[in-house]
Write an enzyme that holds these catalytic residues in place. Structure first.
Site, short mmCIF file in Angstrom:
data_model
loop_
_atom_site.label_atom_id
_atom_site.label_comp_id
_atom_site.label_asym_id
_atom_site.label_seq_id
_atom_site.Cartn_x
_atom_site.Cartn_y
_atom_site.Cartn_z
N MET A 53 0.82 -1.21 0.00
CA MET A 53 0.00 0.00 0.00
C MET A 53 0.86 1.27 0.00
SD MET A 53 -3.01 -1.09 2.69
CE MET A 53 -4.00 0.37 2.37
N HIS A 54 0.20 2.40 -0.26
CA HIS A 54 0.72 3.76 -0.04
C HIS A 54 1.76 4.24 -1.05
CE1 HIS A 54 -1.26 3.08 3.76
NE2 HIS A 54 -0.31 2.30 4.23
N ASP A 67 -2.70 -4.86 0.55
CA ASP A 67 -2.24 -6.17 1.03
C ASP A 67 -2.96 -6.63 2.30
OD1 ASP A 67 -0.96 -4.25 2.61
OD2 ASP A 67 1.07 -4.90 2.07
#
Length: 491
Positions: free
Chosen positions: A78-79, A237
């Protein structure tokens, strides 16, 4: 029919081939480089992901009937910030979730825009790992790159784009960008303005189980797949792992003991704790979830064993930690080896032993490490309980969950039943399940999880040990506030 789950991790992509009945028939992993161009920076090249995914898909399906492949979906780190220009070229390497360069931008968002406003706009506050601070960093430090941006993507969404040509994201992954109005599942106009971007630079939003497109003809030809293979949006995830462990529905919980540690609590209704100690995100099943993330979990165990004790015989080192010692340890350990996110959001926090005496043993310190991680997860667990969420049991997964001792410690520290499931392929399995739902193999994520995720073992708390741990936890939670002010001084 076959369904493929693509788990795009930080060190490798793991691809999983699943039959419609949930049976995993093949798993393939492909590594790619990680770059650290400056201290605290962490980057990868999206082109490396794409090459690894293509190679992995070929290896995964090489000995199977490719005409039976129906769908592909994802779990992804992520991110991360992926930016493309008007010609779809990657402008610069992706800035990853564990990159720490954005402290100035994070402080600006939290202190000048204000945590209250951020929470109102997105249900969350700023962390250095989130995507919005990274966009501001590029704007402030690489204005020539910022000016070229045509598309802003998350890592797994780059793979979906390369497969289908669909500029898409899903609600769970978008939730971690600090650009997304989680409650209303739309882009935040206020955050778009704060970051100096246009909504057209952001992807179309889908639920995780929705079809975003089919394979581009040239991609299908290269892979040897049918052009009609459907690609579903997938999930971040942790949300994908939650699907893979059956953590869907109301007040369901999953604890993941990987390098970092998470406690993931699915909830039918949207909610935010008053201090934003937990992330409040949309879930891949169409509802919402709360998540606490600690930066060092199984990595604390690895650090203690391999770097300090210089051994890899985990079982032997755990042998002296018997039941009568659980909850009776006089040593405490703060597991903040890389700072901490939930619930403290303190990049300055550090690992700390306290309570040692002349009779403290090697086993006492190791026990304190294992207990410290469990106590830190309980900190987030208590925040969720403060919102009225009644958690009776939890799944547990990840490398750390292979230790019977650690599972017993967690069951008693949290005083809940822990369920161990058959498959350990969390995000990849979750991705494959989302693909199966998108293709109509199952009517809903809930139905798929109920039918496919099987519990093979349980760990029940022991009332006496749980009572001892309750007393120890009440002391543990006083340690961080007592030493917090020292951490910035010893950096």
């Amino acid at each position: 029919m076959y369904y493929i789950g693509v788990d795009l991790g930080t060190s490798a992509v793991k691809l999983l081939l699943m039959e419609g009945n949930g049976k995993i028939v093949n798993v393939v992993s492909k590594e790619y480089p990680l770059y650290f161009p400056n201290p605290g920076w962490s980057e990868q090249k999206p082109e490396d992901w794409w090459s690894a995914v293509k190679d992995g898909l070929k290896d995964l399906t090489g000995s199977y009937d490719k005409e039976q492949i129906a769908g592909i979906s994802f779990g992804g780190q992520m991110h991360g910030l992926v930016i493309l220009d008007k010609d779809d070229n990657v402008i610069r390497p992706a800035i990853l979730w564990n990159d720490g360069r954005t402290q100035v931008e994070t402080d600006y968002l939290n202190n000048e825009i204000g945590k209250e406003k951020l929470s109102e706009y997105t249900a969350n506050i700023a962390f250095t790992g989130f995507t919005a601070p990274k966009i501001l960093w590029v704007k402030n430090n690489e204005p020539e790159n910022f000016a070229k941006i045509e598309k802003i993507m998350l890592p797994k969404d780059y793979i979906a784009y390369m497969l289908t040509g669909s500029f898409c994201t899903d609600v769970s992954d978008a939730s971690g960008m600090l650009l997304f109005d989680v409650e209303h599942k739309c882009w935040s106009k206020e955050m778009i303005e704060i970051c100096g971007i246009q909504e057209s630079q952001l992807a179309k939003i889908y639920e995780s189980y929705e079809v975003v497109g089919t394979l581009k003809p040239d991609v299908a030809k290269e892979l040897g797949f049918p052009e009609g293979v459907k690609v579903a949006a997938g999930a971040g995830d942790n949300a994908a792992a939650a699907i893979g462990t059956g953590t869907v529905g109301d007040a369901r919980c999953n604890i993941s003991l990987g390098t970092s540690g998470t406690i993931f609590i699915s909830n039918k209704t949207f909610g935010v704790d008053k201090n934003n100690a937990l992330h409040s995100f949309a879930h891949a099943d169409g509802s919402y979830h709360l998540m606490g993330c600690m930066l060092s979990a199984a990595s604390c165990n690895k650090w203690w064993m391999e770097d300090i004790l210089k051994t890899t015989d985990f079982a032997k080192e755990q042998e002296p930690i018997t039941d009568e010692k659980l909850g009776n340890n006089h040593v405490y350990f703060l597991p903040y080896l890389m700072g901490e996110r939930s619930p403290h959001n303190d990049a300055n926090a550090r690992g700390t032993f306290i309570g040692m005496t002349m009779d403290s043993s090697r086993a006492d310190l190791y026990q304190a490490v294992l207990e410290g991680v469990a106590f830190a997860i309980r900190d987030s667990f208590e925040v969720a309980k403060s919102l009225g969420i009644d958690i009776q049991a939890s799944k547990i997964c990840g490398g750390g969950a292979k230790s019977p001792l650690w599972k017993k410690i967690f069951a008693n520290v949290l005083n809940i039943r822990l369920d161990i499931i058959e498959s350990e392929e969390g995000p990849g399995y979750g991705g494959a399940i989302l693909a199966a739902v998108a293709c109509g193999e199952y009517a809903s994520v809930q139905e798929a999880a109920d039918k496919l995720v099987k519990v093979t073992d349980t760990v029940e708390p022991d009332a006496e040990i749980a009572n001892r741990y309750e007393e120890r936890y009440q002391k543990f939670k006083k340690v961080y506030p007592a030493v917090k002010s020292i951490f910035p001084e010893i950096q």
